[in-house]
Design a protein around this motif. Structure first.
Motif, short mmCIF file in Angstrom:
data_model
loop_
_atom_site.label_atom_id
_atom_site.label_comp_id
_atom_site.label_asym_id
_atom_site.label_seq_id
_atom_site.Cartn_x
_atom_site.Cartn_y
_atom_site.Cartn_z
N TYR A 5 -36.48 10.26 16.10
CA TYR A 5 -37.31 11.13 16.91
C TYR A 5 -38.72 11.15 16.32
CZ TYR A 5 -38.93 15.34 19.26
OH TYR A 5 -39.65 16.24 20.02
N ALA A 6 -39.71 11.10 17.18
CA ALA A 6 -41.12 11.26 16.80
C ALA A 6 -41.53 10.31 15.68
CB ALA A 6 -41.44 12.71 16.43
N ASP A 7 -41.48 9.01 15.99
CA ASP A 7 -41.89 7.99 15.01
C ASP A 7 -41.19 8.17 13.67
OD1 ASP A 7 -43.59 6.72 16.81
OD2 ASP A 7 -45.23 8.10 16.34
N ASP A 8 -39.89 8.38 13.73
CA ASP A 8 -39.04 8.52 12.54
C ASP A 8 -39.31 9.78 11.72
OD1 ASP A 8 -37.55 6.32 13.11
OD2 ASP A 8 -38.58 5.00 11.71
N ALA A 9 -39.91 10.82 12.33
CA ALA A 9 -40.04 12.09 11.62
C ALA A 9 -38.65 12.68 11.37
CB ALA A 9 -40.88 13.08 12.41
N LEU A 10 -37.71 12.31 12.25
CA LEU A 10 -36.32 12.72 12.10
C LEU A 10 -35.45 11.51 12.43
CD1 LEU A 10 -34.22 15.03 11.75
CD2 LEU A 10 -34.37 15.36 14.21
N ARG A 11 -34.48 11.22 11.56
CA ARG A 11 -33.60 10.06 11.79
C ARG A 11 -32.19 10.41 11.32
NH1 ARG A 11 -33.34 4.80 12.77
NH2 ARG A 11 -35.55 4.42 13.00
#
Length: 186
Positions: free
Chosen positions: A94-100
């Motif tokens: 999510y959000a350019d890998d802010a959350l993975r």
């Protein structure tokens, strides 16, 4: 935290009610023994945006894949109980890998009933551990797994399966998964 639990619980209760009805002339012994399986499916992560500095809730989905080892035992002609351990991986971000989402492992028990000579309906409950990366930190989350599925024998040893899984974790996280798999029973 448990506001998304009602639909999976209702589905699990329905499956449990179906599993409680006798499967006339079906033999649960055909679904017992050790087994190994590989799965692939849709993995959806729901989360609070506060975990990455935002507000509100959101979700992200991607392909998940994994494997499981299990053992089932016929306890009556119409009931099977079993245990399972699995490992799943996902590319949900999510959000350019802010959350993975990184990986998930679980231990569960299951109860099922044969509905035909080659089909088993089951429900499961267990423990799951999800590892997520939030910004630059890695977090392990513990959760309650609820699931329901069907297993269809395609040969004396091989089977196909389809399963819905819901896991609720602390800190505003939950997962939904629809898995399809192929397995071998020994």
């Amino acid at each position: 935290m448990y506001q998304y639990l009602s639909a999976p619980v209702a589905g699990f209760a329905l499956l449990a009610a179906l599993a409680a009805t006798p499967a006339a002339a079906q033999d649960a012994a055909a679904f017992q023994g050790p087994r190994v399986e590989a799965t692939v499916g849709l993995d959806q992560l729901r989360f609070d945006l506060s975990n990455i500095g935002g507000t509100g809730r959101d979700k992200a989905s991607d392909v998940g894949y994994g494997f499981a080892l299990g053992y089932d035992k016929a306890v009556s002609p119409s009931m099977v109980i079993g245990a399972e351990a699995g490992m799943n991986f996902s590319d949900v971000s999510y959000a350019d890998d802010a959350l993975r989402s990184r990986r998930e492992f679980d231990f569960s028990g299951r109860i099922g009933t044969p509905v035909t000579h080659n089909a088993l309906l089951y429900g499961k409950v267990g423990y799951s551990n999800l590892q997520v990366r939030e910004l630059d930190q890695v977090r392990d989350l513990d959760g309650l797994l609820l699931g329901a599925g069907a297993e269809v024998k395609v040969s004396p040893a091989a089977y196909l399966k389809s399963e819905y899984r819901y896991v609720t974790y602390g800190n505003g996280y939950s997962t939904n998964g629809i898995l399809t798999g192929v397995g071998l029973r020994f």
